[in-house]
Design a protein around this motif. Sequence first.
Motif: not given
Length: 71
Positions: A38-52
């Motif tokens: 559904q959405r993603y975030e990129v920060d200093n720890q890496g990539l996060q993909i939020f799913y449902k």
Amino acid sequence: MTTEESQLSIGALASTGRACEQSMDQEFQYLKVLQGAQRYEVDNQGLQIFYKTAQESGILRFTSQTVRGLW
């Protein structure tokens, strides 16, 4: 795959049928979760993909690692 701002949509995915049953189960679950992105975030720890999905929701986390000694 399409993105708009931090929204993420991944369409139909395909894979081969050339793996052992345990690996195929893991691959099926992974592809199912990716299709629920559904959405993603990129920060200093890496990539996060939020799913449902119909059964669950959660976050896939991808971080970089240094690999040494491959050759």
